[in-house]
Structures are given as C-alpha cells and as structure tokens.
Design an enzyme around this catalytic site. Structure first.
Site, PDB file in Angstrom:
ATOM      1  N   ASP A 179       0.810  -1.235   0.000  1.00  0.00           N
ATOM      2  CA  ASP A 179       0.000   0.000   0.000  1.00  0.00           C
ATOM      3  C   ASP A 179       0.834   1.272   0.000  1.00  0.00           C
ATOM      4  O   ASP A 179       1.853   1.378   0.666  1.00  0.00           O
ATOM      5  CB  ASP A 179      -0.955   0.044   1.188  1.00  0.00           C
ATOM      6  CG  ASP A 179      -1.838   1.272   1.124  1.00  0.00           C
ATOM      7  OD1 ASP A 179      -2.468   1.484   0.080  1.00  0.00           O
ATOM      8  OD2 ASP A 179      -1.852   2.042   2.092  1.00  0.00           O
ATOM      9  N   ASP A 226      -8.173   4.426   5.829  1.00  0.00           N
ATOM     10  CA  ASP A 226      -6.955   4.966   5.203  1.00  0.00           C
ATOM     11  C   ASP A 226      -6.435   6.166   6.008  1.00  0.00           C
ATOM     12  O   ASP A 226      -5.944   7.146   5.438  1.00  0.00           O
ATOM     13  CB  ASP A 226      -7.182   5.331   3.732  1.00  0.00           C
ATOM     14  CG  ASP A 226      -5.868   5.493   2.972  1.00  0.00           C
ATOM     15  OD1 ASP A 226      -4.789   5.252   3.546  1.00  0.00           O
ATOM     16  OD2 ASP A 226      -5.918   5.886   1.780  1.00  0.00           O
ATOM     17  N   HIS A 262      -0.032  13.150   8.635  1.00  0.00           N
ATOM     18  CA  HIS A 262       1.189  13.813   8.164  1.00  0.00           C
ATOM     19  C   HIS A 262       1.433  15.018   9.059  1.00  0.00           C
ATOM     20  O   HIS A 262       0.495  15.770   9.363  1.00  0.00           O
ATOM     21  CB  HIS A 262       1.027  14.306   6.723  1.00  0.00           C
ATOM     22  CG  HIS A 262       1.001  13.200   5.713  1.00  0.00           C
ATOM     23  ND1 HIS A 262       2.098  12.409   5.442  1.00  0.00           N
ATOM     24  CD2 HIS A 262       0.010  12.748   4.917  1.00  0.00           C
ATOM     25  CE1 HIS A 262       1.781  11.523   4.513  1.00  0.00           C
ATOM     26  NE2 HIS A 262       0.514  11.693   4.174  1.00  0.00           N
TER      27      HIS A 262
HETATM   28 ZN   LIG Z   1      -3.305   3.110  -0.634  1.00  0.00          ZN
END
Ligand SMILES: [Zn+2]
Length: 440
Positions: A153, A306, A310
């Site tokens: 991923d 997901d 950050h």
């Molecule tokens: Zn992804």
C-alpha cells in the site's frame, strides 16, 4: 461464573434481527451476562448507554500508524488512541513504515508496541522487499507470526508476473494480498482526479483508468491463480462495477472504501488546500454515488479509514508538493452513519465497519486466537469477546482538529458536524473510552 467487572446499561444491542434493549455484563475480557436488567454491587463499574447502540468494536483494515520511522506524524500509541475514540477496538497497521514491515523483526516490534495500546494492533506485511516491487518479501516468515494480509500500500505491485507469483505463494500460505490499485505510468505526476476540476485548477490529473486498469488486471490474476485479492480504497464507479462483476462470477475478491470517498468530491480541491490531497484522489459525484451503491449492495465489504497522518511541516505546502493522505479514525463512524443510515440498517452499517473487516483481517474468533489477538467483530453473545463500541446516534460529533488524539492535524472535516458520536469503547473488557474521553 466469572465475576462481573463492567455493566453497559440501558442501551440497545445491534443484532442482525434488529435492536435489542438489553444490558451487557462483562467479566474480564468476556461477555458474561445479557439480560433486560442486570443488578450489580456498587463496586462494579456501570457505563450509561441510554439512547445508545451497543455494537461490536469497529475494525479498521487500513491504518497508517507511521511507527517506525515517522513518529512525528503518529505513533502506535497515539494512532490507537485515535482509533479507540473513534469506536475501533482493532486496527490493521499498514506496512509502509520506515523501514517497511517486510520482515519478522519489524512486525514483531510493531506488535509489541500494540500490546499496551488502547486498541488491538494487528499488522499487514509488505508483498515485496521494501515495497519496491522487485523481489517478494518473506511472506511465509510473516505468516508464521500471524500476519494474514499483505500489501505494498502506497503503491500497487506494477509487475503483473510478480503479482501472479505472489498470489500463488499467498494461496499456499492461506493469506490474502491487498492491492493499492494504481498504474504508476498512468498516474505519474498527477496531484488530483483528472476531470473538470483538474482542468479548471491547472493541476495535473490522475485518471480513473489508473485505478481501474489494475483492478481489472488483478481480477484476471484471481481468475488465473484462484488466490483471493482484497481491493483497497476503491474510489471510482468503474472499479466498483469491476468488483461487482467479479463477485457475480464467484471469484474470491473483497473490497473496501474509505469514508472520504463516500462524501467528498474533487470540487473540494477548489482552494488548493492540501488537506484534500489523498491517494486515490477525491473523485467526481458519480464515483461517490457508485461507492455508496457498492456499500449498499454488498459489492464493497468494508469501510476502511486509510487514516494517513502527516506532520504539518510536511503537509502544509503547495498542493502539488504535499504528500497524499488524511486522518480518518475519529470521524469514520459518524460520517458513515450520516451517509448510510438513511439507506442501511444499523446492523448493516456496523457489519461494514466491524464483522466484515474483522473477517478479512483474520480477527474473527477462530483466526484471531491463532495469531495471538483477541476476537473482534462480534457477535455480542454470552462467551463472546468484550470488544465493544457504544454509539449515540442522536449526539453530534463536531470536528476540532486541535482536539484530535492523533499527533497530526490533517483532517478534511475541520469545523464540520456529523450526526452521531462514539460514547464508550471497551477493549478486552476494559473501558478505554468513557463518555468520549480516552482513559489512557
Ligand atoms: Zn493506498
């Protein structure tokens, strides 16, 4: 009989047959009592669940915990706390850490950190060494540790022959490969969905075909090898339709969609705010409608966040230079509730966020014990695991980025209000969130 340590009182348990007004007694990490009224001595902790739904704790198939390597953005501890506050009792940590989870040593370290975290942490392993797409990672060694899902991923496996080999290998091991579907050549240089908004904003686009071509290729490889594939974060109408056809054919495919692809479109990018940069990108209205339709008709098996933290110094830069990704753990359930409750029963919504992802992750009763995890995804029955989410469907969740448990602040929902709020989360019998406050 095990002594009762916690009673969840006054709520309605979510069952496939409907809501059932019942108290739930927990003893240790097990459900030990289910009755209309459970009276206990005053020393026993009672959690008020009046007006609330009691469901199995949520399971996230797609969490970026950033540890090791990016601890300034998130750690196992802070990510797990965000998960608990979001109603999750288990998360599957993505292997795109630094170093990647492509060997038993790294997997062991993350699992060890997870053991004391406020949510259960399972790990997924990389398909290729360093997620570089060149050589297969030691899948067998990782599978022996209980790793059930493998993915590169952040990137898709570009080489079809290598993916075929990985599928043959995975089939023998009884594990599942999860694909981030993106043809790097087609998406190269892209910053947002290719469509009317990318033209208007002058930003390079990522066509829907970059995702759909890899979904189509992998469906062919499933047909060829007979090995299962899980499709990560489906975002386009075409991808949903391809998976729908593959399932109709009886192929062993499963799929997830992210909450932001159920709500937000590429129009959000209008102000060039990098918080709306995500991969796969926010798509068009038709795509959002197709993702919702896919969740409603069973094409898509799971809602997966997901969650991609950050640090501000990395994310708050010009749109085309910002890394893709947004937070999701603390907003997923209220968002899903708002979008899906007019269309699906509570049992179906919780299945998409709990029992079905638990099944894909190998966290249901039989598989979980083998991997050293407790069982997730219900059902809520005597002897079942005391991993629970207590959700108030009439309260509201107001998103204040400064008050999130995550180390990062990149939520696209700042200032938004969702209907529904997580009230309590119980992990292995321990209330880790009480009245929306993390207990540790
Ligand atoms: Zn992804």
């Amino acid at each position: 009989m095990t002594e009762i340590s916690v009673v969840v009182r006054g709520g309605s348990v979510v069952t496939p047959e409907g809501l059932r007004r019942i108290d739930v007694a927990l003893g240790g990490s097990t459900i030990v009592g289910l009755a209309e009224t459970i009276e206990v001595p005053s020393a026993v902790r009672v959690l008020d669940a009046r007006g609330c739904l009691i469901a199995p704790g949520l399971v996230d198939l797609h969490t970026h915990l950033r540890q090791p390597g990016r601890e300034e953005a998130e750690t196992v501890e802070t990510g797990a706390r965000a998960a608990a506050l979001g109603g999750y009792t288990a998360v599957l940590a993505m292997p795109n850490t630094e170093p990647a989870i492509d060997a038993a040593g790294v997997a062991r370290d993350v699992l060890a950190l997870g053991r004391t975290a406020p949510a259960e942490v399972a790990v997924s392993g990389a398909i290729t060494v360093g997620r570089a797409g060149q050589a297969l990672a030691p899948l067998g060694e990782l599978a022996e540790l209980g790793v059930r899902i493998f993915t590169d991923d952040g990137a898709g496996v570009q080489d079809g022959a290598l993916m075929r080999r990985a599928l043959d290998y995975a089939k023998g091991l009884g594990v599942t490969l999860a694909q981030h579907c993106e043809d790097d050549h087609l998406s190269s240089g892209g910053a947002m969905h290719e469509g009317c908004w990318s033209s208007r904003l002058g930003l390079p686009g990522i066509p829907a075909a970059a995702e759909e071509s890899m979904v189509a290729r992998d469906i062919q490889l499933v047909r060829l090898t007979g090995a299962p594939v899980h499709f990560l974060h489906l975002s386009t109408a075409g991808s949903v339709e391809l998976v729908r056809q593959a399932k109709a054919e009886g192929l062993p495919v499963t799929a997830e969609a992210a909450p932001h692809h159920m709500l937000l479109t590429h129009a959000e990018v209008a102000n060039y705010d990098p918080v709306f940069k995500v991969n796969p990108p926010l798509r068009a209205d038709d795509d959002v409608a197709a993702v919702i339709a896919g969740l409603c008709d069973g094409t898509i098996d799971a809602i997966a966040t997901d969650h991609a933290p950050h640090a501000p110094e990395v994310k708050d830069v010009p749109f085309d230079q910002a890394p893709p990704g947004m937070l999701g753990l603390q907003t997923a359930l209220p968002l899903a509730w708002q979008v899906l409750s007019p269309r699906l029963s509570p049992a179906r919504i919780f299945a998409l966020m709990s029992s079905q992802p638990a099944g894909i992750a190998g966290l249901r009763v039989t598989d979980a014990r083998r991997a050293g995890h407790s069982a997730h995804g219900g059902p809520i029955e005597l002897g079942g695991s005391a991993n629970l989410c207590v959700f108030d469907p009439t309260a509201s969740t107001v998103v204040d980025p400064t008050r999130l448990a995550s180390r990062s602040r990149n939520t696209p929902y700042a200032g938004r209000t969702f209907t529904g709020a997580v009230r309590h989360t119980i992990l292995r019998g321990e209330p880790v969130v009480i009245d929306a406050v993390a207990q540790r």
